[in-house]
Design a protein around this motif. Structure first.
Motif, PDB file in Angstrom:
ATOM      1  N   ARG A 169       0.838  -1.209   0.000  1.00 51.78           N
ATOM      2  CA  ARG A 169       0.000   0.000   0.000  1.00 51.78           C
ATOM      3  C   ARG A 169       0.865   1.250   0.000  1.00 51.78           C
ATOM      4  O   ARG A 169       0.591   2.203  -0.742  1.00 51.78           O
ATOM      5  CB  ARG A 169      -0.939  -0.004   1.200  1.00 51.78           C
ATOM      6  N   GLN A 170       1.925   1.266   0.802  1.00 52.25           N
ATOM      7  CA  GLN A 170       2.815   2.419   0.867  1.00 52.25           C
ATOM      8  C   GLN A 170       3.466   2.688  -0.494  1.00 52.25           C
ATOM      9  O   GLN A 170       3.523   3.825  -0.951  1.00 52.25           O
ATOM     10  CB  GLN A 170       3.874   2.196   1.935  1.00 52.25           C
ATOM     11  N   LYS A 171       3.941   1.633  -1.171  1.00 44.34           N
ATOM     12  CA  LYS A 171       4.543   1.793  -2.497  1.00 44.34           C
ATOM     13  C   LYS A 171       3.517   2.306  -3.502  1.00 44.34           C
ATOM     14  O   LYS A 171       3.821   3.165  -4.325  1.00 44.34           O
ATOM     15  CB  LYS A 171       5.124   0.470  -2.989  1.00 44.34           C
ATOM     16  N   LEU A 172       2.310   1.774  -3.426  1.00 49.02           N
ATOM     17  CA  LEU A 172       1.254   2.194  -4.342  1.00 49.02           C
ATOM     18  C   LEU A 172       0.924   3.671  -4.152  1.00 49.02           C
ATOM     19  O   LEU A 172       0.805   4.421  -5.119  1.00 49.02           O
ATOM     20  CB  LEU A 172       0.006   1.333  -4.132  1.00 49.02           C
ATOM     21  N   LEU A 173       0.809   4.100  -2.902  1.00 46.16           N
ATOM     22  CA  LEU A 173       0.478   5.499  -2.619  1.00 46.16           C
ATOM     23  C   LEU A 173       1.635   6.444  -2.938  1.00 46.16           C
ATOM     24  O   LEU A 173       1.411   7.599  -3.299  1.00 46.16           O
ATOM     25  CB  LEU A 173       0.055   5.663  -1.160  1.00 46.16           C
ATOM     26  N   ALA A 174       2.872   5.972  -2.808  1.00 50.40           N
ATOM     27  CA  ALA A 174       4.038   6.814  -3.091  1.00 50.40           C
ATOM     28  C   ALA A 174       4.340   6.909  -4.580  1.00 50.40           C
ATOM     29  O   ALA A 174       5.014   7.840  -5.016  1.00 50.40           O
ATOM     30  CB  ALA A 174       5.261   6.267  -2.354  1.00 50.40           C
ATOM     31  N   GLY A 175       3.838   5.965  -5.368  1.00 49.35           N
ATOM     32  CA  GLY A 175       4.111   5.949  -6.799  1.00 49.35           C
ATOM     33  C   GLY A 175       3.317   7.000  -7.562  1.00 49.35           C
ATOM     34  O   GLY A 175       2.506   7.739  -6.997  1.00 49.35           O
ATOM     35  N   ASN A 176       3.557   7.043  -8.859  1.00 42.37           N
ATOM     36  CA  ASN A 176       2.841   7.978  -9.737  1.00 42.37           C
ATOM     37  C   ASN A 176       1.627   7.335 -10.373  1.00 42.37           C
ATOM     38  O   ASN A 176       1.132   7.814 -11.387  1.00 42.37           O
ATOM     39  CB  ASN A 176       3.782   8.499 -10.826  1.00 42.37           C
ATOM     40  N   GLY A 177       1.166   6.248  -9.810  1.00 33.20           N
ATOM     41  CA  GLY A 177       0.020   5.525 -10.346  1.00 33.20           C
ATOM     42  C   GLY A 177       0.421   4.083 -10.604  1.00 33.20           C
ATOM     43  O   GLY A 177       1.436   3.599 -10.106  1.00 33.20           O
ATOM     44  N   CYS A 178      -0.389   3.394 -11.386  1.00 31.10           N
ATOM     45  CA  CYS A 178      -0.112   1.996 -11.699  1.00 31.10           C
ATOM     46  C   CYS A 178      -0.790   1.639 -13.015  1.00 31.10           C
ATOM     47  O   CYS A 178      -1.661   2.368 -13.502  1.00 31.10           O
ATOM     48  CB  CYS A 178      -0.605   1.084 -10.578  1.00 31.10           C
ATOM     49  N   SER A 179      -0.376   0.520 -13.567  1.00 33.36           N
ATOM     50  CA  SER A 179      -1.029  -0.007 -14.765  1.00 33.36           C
ATOM     51  C   SER A 179      -1.184  -1.507 -14.588  1.00 33.36           C
ATOM     52  O   SER A 179      -0.389  -2.148 -13.892  1.00 33.36           O
ATOM     53  CB  SER A 179      -0.233   0.326 -16.020  1.00 33.36           C
ATOM     54  N   GLN A 189      -5.143   1.982 -16.236  1.00 32.31           N
ATOM     55  CA  GLN A 189      -4.075   2.808 -15.687  1.00 32.31           C
ATOM     56  C   GLN A 189      -4.672   3.733 -14.640  1.00 32.31           C
ATOM     57  O   GLN A 189      -5.607   4.474 -14.907  1.00 32.31           O
ATOM     58  CB  GLN A 189      -3.378   3.623 -16.773  1.00 32.31           C
ATOM     59  N   GLY A 190      -4.119   3.624 -13.419  1.00 30.29           N
ATOM     60  CA  GLY A 190      -4.568   4.473 -12.317  1.00 30.29           C
ATOM     61  C   GLY A 190      -3.571   5.594 -12.088  1.00 30.29           C
ATOM     62  O   GLY A 190      -2.365   5.403 -12.261  1.00 30.29           O
ATOM     63  N   ASP A 191      -4.067   6.759 -11.687  1.00 29.60           N
ATOM     64  CA  ASP A 191      -3.168   7.870 -11.398  1.00 29.60           C
ATOM     65  C   ASP A 191      -2.905   7.954  -9.889  1.00 29.60           C
ATOM     66  O   ASP A 191      -3.377   7.133  -9.116  1.00 29.60           O
ATOM     67  CB  ASP A 191      -3.698   9.185 -11.984  1.00 29.60           C
ATOM     68  N   ARG A 192      -2.155   8.977  -9.464  1.00 32.65           N
ATOM     69  CA  ARG A 192      -1.790   9.143  -8.048  1.00 32.65           C
ATOM     70  C   ARG A 192      -3.009   9.303  -7.143  1.00 32.65           C
ATOM     71  O   ARG A 192      -2.972   8.953  -5.977  1.00 32.65           O
ATOM     72  CB  ARG A 192      -0.902  10.382  -7.859  1.00 32.65           C
ATOM     73  N   GLN A 193      -4.098   9.859  -7.651  1.00 27.09           N
ATOM     74  CA  GLN A 193      -5.292  10.082  -6.850  1.00 27.09           C
ATOM     75  C   GLN A 193      -6.219   8.869  -6.834  1.00 27.09           C
ATOM     76  O   GLN A 193      -7.220   8.870  -6.128  1.00 27.09           O
ATOM     77  CB  GLN A 193      -6.071  11.306  -7.363  1.00 27.09           C
ATOM     78  N   GLY A 194      -5.924   7.858  -7.623  1.00 22.25           N
ATOM     79  CA  GLY A 194      -6.753   6.661  -7.672  1.00 22.25           C
ATOM     80  C   GLY A 194      -7.789   6.674  -8.784  1.00 22.25           C
ATOM     81  O   GLY A 194      -8.616   5.770  -8.876  1.00 22.25           O
ATOM     82  N   ASN A 195      -7.766   7.698  -9.636  1.00 20.91           N
ATOM     83  CA  ASN A 195      -8.652   7.720 -10.800  1.00 20.91           C
ATOM     84  C   ASN A 195      -8.163   6.673 -11.798  1.00 20.91           C
ATOM     85  O   ASN A 195      -6.972   6.375 -11.865  1.00 20.91           O
ATOM     86  CB  ASN A 195      -8.646   9.102 -11.444  1.00 20.91           C
ATOM     87  N   LEU A 196      -9.075   6.133 -12.583  1.00 20.05           N
ATOM     88  CA  LEU A 196      -8.725   5.038 -13.484  1.00 20.05           C
ATOM     89  C   LEU A 196      -9.143   5.363 -14.912  1.00 20.05           C
ATOM     90  O   LEU A 196     -10.256   5.833 -15.150  1.00 20.05           O
ATOM     91  CB  LEU A 196      -9.427   3.753 -13.028  1.00 20.05           C
ATOM     92  N   VAL A 197      -8.248   5.106 -15.851  1.00 19.27           N
ATOM     93  CA  VAL A 197      -8.525   5.181 -17.283  1.00 19.27           C
ATOM     94  C   VAL A 197      -8.440   3.751 -17.799  1.00 19.27           C
ATOM     95  O   VAL A 197      -7.533   3.008 -17.419  1.00 19.27           O
ATOM     96  CB  VAL A 197      -7.489   6.073 -18.005  1.00 19.27           C
ATOM     97  N   PHE A 198      -9.396   3.352 -18.642  1.00 22.03           N
ATOM     98  CA  PHE A 198      -9.388   1.973 -19.123  1.00 22.03           C
ATOM     99  C   PHE A 198      -9.744   1.904 -20.594  1.00 22.03           C
ATOM    100  O   PHE A 198     -10.336   2.815 -21.166  1.00 22.03           O
ATOM    101  CB  PHE A 198     -10.356   1.095 -18.315  1.00 22.03           C
ATOM    102  N   SER A 199      -9.371   0.753 -21.185  1.00 24.14           N
ATOM    103  CA  SER A 199      -9.729   0.437 -22.553  1.00 24.14           C
ATOM    104  C   SER A 199     -10.104  -1.042 -22.584  1.00 24.14           C
ATOM    105  O   SER A 199      -9.314  -1.892 -22.161  1.00 24.14           O
ATOM    106  CB  SER A 199      -8.555   0.705 -23.489  1.00 24.14           C
ATOM    107  N   VAL A 200     -11.295  -1.344 -23.076  1.00 19.63           N
ATOM    108  CA  VAL A 200     -11.732  -2.731 -23.184  1.00 19.63           C
ATOM    109  C   VAL A 200     -10.979  -3.380 -24.331  1.00 19.63           C
ATOM    110  O   VAL A 200     -10.899  -2.823 -25.425  1.00 19.63           O
ATOM    111  CB  VAL A 200     -13.267  -2.822 -23.401  1.00 19.63           C
ATOM    112  N   THR A 201     -10.413  -4.571 -24.080  1.00 18.92           N
ATOM    113  CA  THR A 201      -9.635  -5.272 -25.097  1.00 18.92           C
ATOM    114  C   THR A 201     -10.316  -6.540 -25.598  1.00 18.92           C
ATOM    115  O   THR A 201     -10.072  -6.962 -26.725  1.00 18.92           O
ATOM    116  CB  THR A 201      -8.240  -5.640 -24.562  1.00 18.92           C
TER     117      THR A 201
END
Length: 186
Positions: free
Chosen positions: A31-41, A62-74
Motif C-alpha cells: 500500500r505504501q509503495k502504491l500510494l508513493a508511486g505515480n500511479g499503476c497499470s 491505468q490508475g493515477d496518483r489520486q486513484g482515478n482510473l482510465v481503461f480500454s476494453v480489449t
C-alpha cells in the motif's frame, strides 16, 4: 511437564503471530509503495456473476496518483476499443457505435466495468479486515469502506507482493472476480 507443554504452546502462538505480522507488513508495504508511486497499470480480466448470467471481458487499466482510473476494453472483440475514466465522483465512457450495458449490482453500488477502479481504491485505502499466508501468496480480506453495507474484497498478492487476483463480495456472495496481470507501479 505441564510447564513444558504450556511453554511450547506460548512459543507456537508467538510464532503464529509473527507470521501474521509479516503478512500485514507485506500488505502495508505494498500500500505504501502504491500510494508513493505515480500511479499503476495493469490488465484486468473480469467475470461478473449476476446469478442467472455471467459476463466476461478484459480491460487495460491505468490508475493515477489520486486513484482515478482510465481503461480500454480489449476483449471480447465485439466491445473492444470502448474506453473510459472512473473517479470517486463518477465515470465517462467513450465508444463508436458500441455500448456497454450492464445492470448495477450490490444495491446499485457497482457495475462490472467499475471493478478495476474498486479493486484499486480498496488496495489504496480499504480497511484490512484479515490477512493470511496461503501457499506462496498473501491473502487479504479488505472492506471498501467502514460503512455497514461495505463491499468485501478478497485480494491475493503473489510472492513478489504484487496483486494477482481479487473477488468482490456483496452480502457473502461473489459478484465480481478479477484476474490481474502485468501489475506495475509507475
Amino acid at each position: 511437564m505441564k510447564r513444558l507443554i504450556y511453554l511450547i504452546f506460548i512459543i507456537c502462538l508467538l510464532c503464529g503471530c509473527q507470521e501474521g505480522d509479516i503478512q500485514m507488513d507485506m500488505a502495508l508495504n505494498f500500500r505504501q509503495k502504491l500510494l508513493a508511486g505515480n500511479g499503476c497499470s495493469f490488465v484486468a480480466e473480469i467475470t461478473a456473476d449476476y446469478g442467472d448470467m455471467i459476463y466476461q471481458f478484459s480491460m487495460c487499466c491505468q490508475g493515477d496518483r489520486q486513484g482515478n482510473l482510465v481503461f480500454s476494453v480489449t476483449e471480447p472483440e465485439s466491445i473492444s476499443g470502448i474506453t473510459g475514466t472512473i473517479t470517486e465522483t463518477g465515470g465517462h465512457l467513450t465508444f463508436d457505435g458500441t455500448a456497454l450495458s450492464f445492470a448495477t449490482i450490490a444495491d446499485g453500488q457497482v457495475t462490472p466495468v467499475t471493478a478495476p477502479w474498486l479493486f484499486l481504491k480498496t488496495l489504496r485505502s480499504g480497511y484490512i479486515v484479515s490477512y493470511a499466508s496461503v501457499e506462496d501468496s498473501t491473502y487479504l480480506q479488505i472492506d471498501d469502506s467502514y460503512h455497514d453495507k461495505a463491499l468485501h474484497l478478497d485480494i491475493w498478492l503473489d510472492g513478489e507482493n504484487v496483486p494477482v487476483r481479487g473477488e468482490i463480495l456483496w452480502e457473502g456472495r461473489r459478484i465480481l472476480s478479477i484476474v490481474v496481470k502485468d501489475f506495475l507501479i509507475l
